[in-house]
Design an enzyme around this catalytic site. Structure first.
Site, PDB file in Angstrom:
ATOM      1  N   LYS A  64       0.818  -1.217   0.000  1.00  0.00           N
ATOM      2  CA  LYS A  64       0.000   0.000   0.000  1.00  0.00           C
ATOM      3  C   LYS A  64       0.855   1.271   0.000  1.00  0.00           C
ATOM      4  O   LYS A  64       0.595   2.194  -0.757  1.00  0.00           O
ATOM      5  CB  LYS A  64      -0.932   0.033   1.223  1.00  0.00           C
ATOM      6  CG  LYS A  64      -1.881  -1.145   1.308  1.00  0.00           C
ATOM      7  CD  LYS A  64      -2.796  -1.025   2.525  1.00  0.00           C
ATOM      8  CE  LYS A  64      -2.089  -1.005   3.869  1.00  0.00           C
ATOM      9  NZ  LYS A  64      -1.503  -2.308   4.270  1.00  0.00           N
ATOM     10  N   ARG A  86      11.805  -6.619   4.392  1.00  0.00           N
ATOM     11  CA  ARG A  86      11.531  -5.188   4.168  1.00  0.00           C
ATOM     12  C   ARG A  86      12.541  -4.285   4.878  1.00  0.00           C
ATOM     13  O   ARG A  86      12.953  -4.556   5.998  1.00  0.00           O
ATOM     14  CB  ARG A  86      10.117  -4.870   4.650  1.00  0.00           C
ATOM     15  CG  ARG A  86       9.740  -3.417   4.390  1.00  0.00           C
ATOM     16  CD  ARG A  86       8.275  -3.258   4.253  1.00  0.00           C
ATOM     17  NE  ARG A  86       7.606  -3.197   5.547  1.00  0.00           N
ATOM     18  CZ  ARG A  86       6.306  -2.900   5.662  1.00  0.00           C
ATOM     19  NH1 ARG A  86       5.570  -2.680   4.597  1.00  0.00           N
ATOM     20  NH2 ARG A  86       5.760  -2.868   6.856  1.00  0.00           N
ATOM     21  N   ARG A 106      11.980  -2.125  10.625  1.00  0.00           N
ATOM     22  CA  ARG A 106      11.008  -1.706  11.622  1.00  0.00           C
ATOM     23  C   ARG A 106      10.876  -2.773  12.703  1.00  0.00           C
ATOM     24  O   ARG A 106      10.872  -3.956  12.405  1.00  0.00           O
ATOM     25  CB  ARG A 106       9.644  -1.489  10.953  1.00  0.00           C
ATOM     26  CG  ARG A 106       9.552  -0.183  10.203  1.00  0.00           C
ATOM     27  CD  ARG A 106       8.355  -0.115   9.280  1.00  0.00           C
ATOM     28  NE  ARG A 106       7.111  -0.651   9.845  1.00  0.00           N
ATOM     29  CZ  ARG A 106       5.953  -0.647   9.193  1.00  0.00           C
ATOM     30  NH1 ARG A 106       5.876  -0.136   7.960  1.00  0.00           N
ATOM     31  NH2 ARG A 106       4.878  -1.156   9.741  1.00  0.00           N
ATOM     32  N   ARG A 145       0.449  -8.761  13.674  1.00  0.00           N
ATOM     33  CA  ARG A 145      -0.186  -7.822  12.745  1.00  0.00           C
ATOM     34  C   ARG A 145      -1.149  -8.529  11.803  1.00  0.00           C
ATOM     35  O   ARG A 145      -2.200  -8.003  11.467  1.00  0.00           O
ATOM     36  CB  ARG A 145       0.882  -7.079  11.955  1.00  0.00           C
ATOM     37  CG  ARG A 145       1.477  -5.924  12.742  1.00  0.00           C
ATOM     38  CD  ARG A 145       2.823  -5.534  12.207  1.00  0.00           C
ATOM     39  NE  ARG A 145       2.751  -4.881  10.915  1.00  0.00           N
ATOM     40  CZ  ARG A 145       3.765  -4.856  10.049  1.00  0.00           C
ATOM     41  NH1 ARG A 145       4.887  -5.487  10.322  1.00  0.00           N
ATOM     42  NH2 ARG A 145       3.633  -4.221   8.914  1.00  0.00           N
ATOM     43  N   ARG A 154      -8.793   1.186   9.883  1.00  0.00           N
ATOM     44  CA  ARG A 154      -8.382  -0.181  10.170  1.00  0.00           C
ATOM     45  C   ARG A 154      -9.404  -0.898  11.039  1.00  0.00           C
ATOM     46  O   ARG A 154      -9.209  -2.074  11.356  1.00  0.00           O
ATOM     47  CB  ARG A 154      -7.060  -0.148  10.923  1.00  0.00           C
ATOM     48  CG  ARG A 154      -5.850  -0.557  10.106  1.00  0.00           C
ATOM     49  CD  ARG A 154      -4.667  -0.429  11.039  1.00  0.00           C
ATOM     50  NE  ARG A 154      -3.477  -1.116  10.633  1.00  0.00           N
ATOM     51  CZ  ARG A 154      -2.543  -0.582   9.870  1.00  0.00           C
ATOM     52  NH1 ARG A 154      -2.693   0.596   9.348  1.00  0.00           N
ATOM     53  NH2 ARG A 154      -1.440  -1.262   9.615  1.00  0.00           N
TER      54      ARG A 154
HETATM   55  P1  ADP Z   1       1.598  -1.942   7.683  1.00  0.00           P
HETATM   56  O1  ADP Z   1       2.940  -2.030   7.088  1.00  0.00           O
HETATM   57  O2  ADP Z   1       1.253  -3.065   8.582  1.00  0.00           O
HETATM   58  O3  ADP Z   1       0.520  -1.593   6.707  1.00  0.00           O
HETATM   59  P2  ADP Z   1       1.473   0.715   8.917  1.00  0.00           P
HETATM   60  O4  ADP Z   1       2.729   1.405   8.596  1.00  0.00           O
HETATM   61  O5  ADP Z   1       0.243   1.118   8.182  1.00  0.00           O
HETATM   62  O6  ADP Z   1       1.722  -0.847   8.799  1.00  0.00           O
HETATM   63  O7  ADP Z   1       1.146   0.832  10.481  1.00  0.00           O
HETATM   64  C1  ADP Z   1       2.086   0.446  11.455  1.00  0.00           C
HETATM   65  C2  ADP Z   1       1.436   0.399  12.819  1.00  0.00           C
HETATM   66  O8  ADP Z   1       0.910   1.692  13.154  1.00  0.00           O
HETATM   67  C3  ADP Z   1       0.237  -0.541  12.957  1.00  0.00           C
HETATM   68  O9  ADP Z   1       0.632  -1.874  13.201  1.00  0.00           O
HETATM   69  C4  ADP Z   1      -0.486   0.088  14.146  1.00  0.00           C
HETATM   70  O10 ADP Z   1       0.136  -0.219  15.355  1.00  0.00           O
HETATM   71  C5  ADP Z   1      -0.308   1.568  13.886  1.00  0.00           C
HETATM   72  N1  ADP Z   1      -1.413   2.096  13.057  1.00  0.00           N
HETATM   73  C6  ADP Z   1      -1.313   2.583  11.789  1.00  0.00           C
HETATM   74  N2  ADP Z   1      -2.519   2.947  11.317  1.00  0.00           N
HETATM   75  C7  ADP Z   1      -3.406   2.678  12.304  1.00  0.00           C
HETATM   76  C8  ADP Z   1      -4.817   2.810  12.439  1.00  0.00           C
HETATM   77  N3  ADP Z   1      -5.580   3.282  11.439  1.00  0.00           N
HETATM   78  N4  ADP Z   1      -5.387   2.440  13.617  1.00  0.00           N
HETATM   79  C9  ADP Z   1      -4.656   1.955  14.629  1.00  0.00           C
HETATM   80  N5  ADP Z   1      -3.335   1.787  14.564  1.00  0.00           N
HETATM   81  C10 ADP Z   1      -2.702   2.145  13.432  1.00  0.00           C
END
Ligand code: ADP
Ligand code: ZN
Length: 222
Positions: A24, A133, A166, A177, A99
């Site tokens: 994404k 990653r 990360r 996750r 989410r």
């Molecule tokens: P991914 O690579 O899993 O898509 P993101 O970079 O979007 O991860 O998000 C990393 C972390 O930030 C999530 O695992 C969560 O802890 C937090 N986070 C991000 N967006 C949200 C959201 N909309 N609601 C709650 N927590 C969030």
């Protein structure tokens, strides 16, 4: 079509939905070039807050490192503020939000979207991608040790920042996750499908192919 026409035609309010590792962030960063809308990633906003050691950053660090979700109230307030800014009035790509169903309902109240793109990817592919990653500490760009290596080892192609792994890309957090995604986020697929807003795109192929399919399915000029 003139440049201006294209600029207006392509403006849309979009949500990018999909499991962690579906690409994404990478796809949104590429798509905003032609859409001329901001890429708003809640994950990037939280990570920037952690790096800056702000009040928000210190509050969410442990939650994010463990792979759990930040609470809805905090996240919704953050996105509501961000979407109130001038640059988000014509359109945006929301990456990582909503989410949960509660976040989706809140968003419908303050900024209804035009379309929701569901980037579909198997669990096996998620594990493979997140395992290798590398993320830029400075701009959030993603690379991969196998599928998208930076030109120079350890250095971001876009901004020269340092690449790191990360904490939540480590094995235990990745499993968490995925579980959180299946339980709390995947229900949004049905939620938006019912509203007639969902567009499915297979996130399996290389990112340029996925991007092409995304553009085609939304009728976006390249
Ligand atoms: P991914 O690579 O899993 O898509 P993101 O970079 O979007 O991860 O998000 C990393 C972390 O930030 C999530 O695992 C969560 O802890 C937090 N986070 C991000 N967006 C949200 C959201 N909309 N609601 C709650 N927590 C969030
Ligand atoms: Zn960078």
């Amino acid at each position: 079509m003139s440049g201006w026409d294209k600029w207006y035609t392509n403006a849309m309010k979009l949500i990018f939905l999909g499991p962690p590792g579906a690409g994404k962030g990478t796809l949104a960063a590429k798509a905003v070039d032609s859409l001329k809308v901001p890429h708003i990633s809640t994950g990037n906003i939280f990570r920037a807050a952690i790096t800056a050691q702000s009040v928000l950053g210190r509050r969410v660090k442990a939650i994010i490192d463990s792979g759990k979700l930040v609470d809805d109230e905090t996240t919704i307030a953050l996105v509501r503020d961000r979407l109130a800014r001038d640059d988000a009035q014509r359109g945006y790509i929301l990456d990582g939000f909503p989410r949960t169903i509660a976040q989706a309902e809140a968003l419908a109240g303050f900024s209804p979207v035009d379309r929701v793109v569901n980037f579909d990817l198997s669990d096996a592919a998620v594990l493979e991608r997140l395992g290798g990653r590398r993320t830029c500490r400075n701009c959030g760009a993603n690379f991969h040790v196998l599928f998208g290596r930076p030109k120079q080892e350890g250095i971001c192609d876009s901004c020269g920042g340092e690449l790191y792994i990360r904490n939540d890309d480590r094995e235990e957090a990745v499993a968490k996750r995925l579980e959180v995604y299946r339980e709390q986020t995947a229900p949004l697929i049905g939620y938006y499908r019912e509203k007639g807003l969902l567009v499915d795109v297979d996130a399996g192929p290389a990112s340029d192919t996925v991007l092409g399919n995304f553009r085609k399915s939304l009728g976006i000029a390249g």
